[in-house]
Design an enzyme around this catalytic site. Structure first.
Site, PDB file in Angstrom:
ATOM      1  N   ARG A  31       0.858  -1.186   0.000  1.00 44.38           N
ATOM      2  CA  ARG A  31       0.000   0.000   0.000  1.00 44.38           C
ATOM      3  C   ARG A  31       0.897   1.240   0.000  1.00 44.38           C
ATOM      4  NH1 ARG A  31      -3.602  -2.295  -1.816  1.00 44.38           N
ATOM      5  NH2 ARG A  31      -5.686  -2.690  -1.015  1.00 44.38           N
ATOM      6  N   HIS A  35      -0.731  -0.459 -10.019  1.00 45.93           N
ATOM      7  CA  HIS A  35      -1.447  -1.357  -9.088  1.00 45.93           C
ATOM      8  C   HIS A  35      -1.890  -2.648  -9.790  1.00 45.93           C
ATOM      9  CE1 HIS A  35      -3.776  -1.381  -5.063  1.00 45.93           C
ATOM     10  NE2 HIS A  35      -3.606  -2.625  -5.482  1.00 45.93           N
TER      11      HIS A  35
END
Ligand SMILES: NC(=O)c1ccc[n+]([C@@H]2O[C@H](COP(=O)([O-])OP(=O)(O)OC[C@H]3O[C@@H](n4cnc5c(N)ncnc54)[C@H](OP(=O)(O)O)[C@@H]3O)[C@@H](O)[C@H]2O)c1
Length: 313
Positions: free
Chosen positions: A228, A276
């Site tokens: 993250r 991502h």
């Protein structure tokens, strides 16, 4: 014996995700013997299970009075954990296909730096014949030894890297040194040449890589972050790269996604960016996980992969 009831499943997700998952989840539910209707829109009070992407499509969960669980099709549920109306049991996605994909992504990026791919193979200048060291002499720190980090650490250990893992609780994994707690973080990072971040974002893990902890690494070390964005202090990362104390950062996750076109990460010569995609949920394998949890809900068995509100992951 009475026939099983037909369950009503709300599938709340962007249209393309719905189109992809709907037939796979229907087939998976059939194979576990649960008759179901899946719909993108249902009156909240008619919903038995919520299957959803936790990206704010549902803002208020308070009307789902008969629902038994909210089942995320994403592994990370940080965006929805703070929603006070979501008091139902919340399960996150633990997908064997996604785990496999993450192991491939992480191994590829570790090997890129380990064998000096940029320096020896992609660069057409010079004739530097310095031999890269063997994996057994390279310390790799894996922050997070859960479903994904644990599997990556095991693969890197199988490749002979000197793997040091870090988790919240004490863990024992074959072929590596495991650390936990604040002192364990220092031990895991000290002199590491490659760091992989596979932690969830919680108040305890935010900015876990900062000026102080980055300074523990071997000069020229590499950071790989498919976890993250908030795990890293962005400014400290750029400072360390510019100073040369850090050699490279491969970033797949960011504080704000999509990453702004003007973000300083994009143009930085020592940063590799991916959008991502380190490992996406795979439809075939994850549909079975959703179906199994609905079967469990109907059978009165405990749900798999429940998120702990207290721990934040
Ligand atoms: N980029 C992508 O494509 C992608 C795809 C999927 C997932 N992800 C992200 O990958 C991350 C890891 O996922 P996962 O499924 O492996 O999670 P997980 O199974 O929940 O594992 C989390 C790990 O982090 C450790 N941890 C949590 N808080 C900690 C703390 N305060 N100190 C030290 N260790 C701590 C846990 O320790 P314990 O073992 O002691 O519990 C556990 O080992 C998540 O952030 C997820 O969102 C990214």
């Amino acid at each position: 014996m009475s026939a099983p009831r037909t369950v009503d499943v709300l599938f709340s997700a962007p249209q393309d995700v719905y189109d992809e998952f709907h037939p796979a989840i229907m087939a998976a539910l059939k194979s576990v013997g649960v008759p179901a209707r899946i719909s993108p829109e249902l009156a909240p009070e008619d919903v038995d299970y919520i299957v959803f992407t936790p990206n704010d499509l549902i803002k208020d969960f308070s009307g789902f009075t008969r629902a038994r669980a909210a089942l995320s099709i994403w592994a990370g549920v940080d965006k929805v954990l703070g929603n006070p109306t979501l008091t139902l049991p919340l399960a996150r996605m633990v997908d064997p296909g996604q785990r496999e994909g993450m192991v491939e992504f992480v191994t590829a990026h570790v090997l890129r730096h380990h064998i000096g791919m940029d320096r020896y193979i992609l660069s057409s200048t010079g004739w530097d014949q310095t031999a890269p060291k063997l994996a057994r002499y390279r310390k790799v720190a894996v922050l997070g030894l859960g479903e994904l980090g644990g599997a990556c650490a095991q693969m890197l250990s199988a490749l002979n890297f000197d793997v040091h893992g870090w988790s919240r609780r004490a863990r024992e994994l074959d072929g590596m040194t495991c650390h936990h707690g604040a002192e364990g973080l220092t031990r895991a990072l000290s002199d590491a040449e490659i760091v992989i971040c596979l932690l969830p974002t919680t108040p305890q893990t935010e900015n876990v890589l900062n000026a102080q902890t980055l300074a523990l690494l071997e000069p020229g070390a590499v950071v790989i972050n498919p976890g993250r964005g908030a795990l890293i202090d962005d400014a400290a990362l750029i400072t360390a790269l510019d100073a040369g104390t850090l050699g490279h950062a491969t970033l797949d996750t960011f504080r704000i996604e999509p990453l702004d076109e003007d973000h300083p990460f994009r143009a930085h010569p020592k940063i590799t960016i991916s959008p991502h995609i380190a490992s996406l949920v795979r439809v075939d394998s994850s549909a079975g996980v959703i179906a199994e949890n609905i079967r469990r809900g109907e059978a009165g068995e405990p749900f798999l992969h429940l998120v702990s509100r207290q721990e934040g992951y």
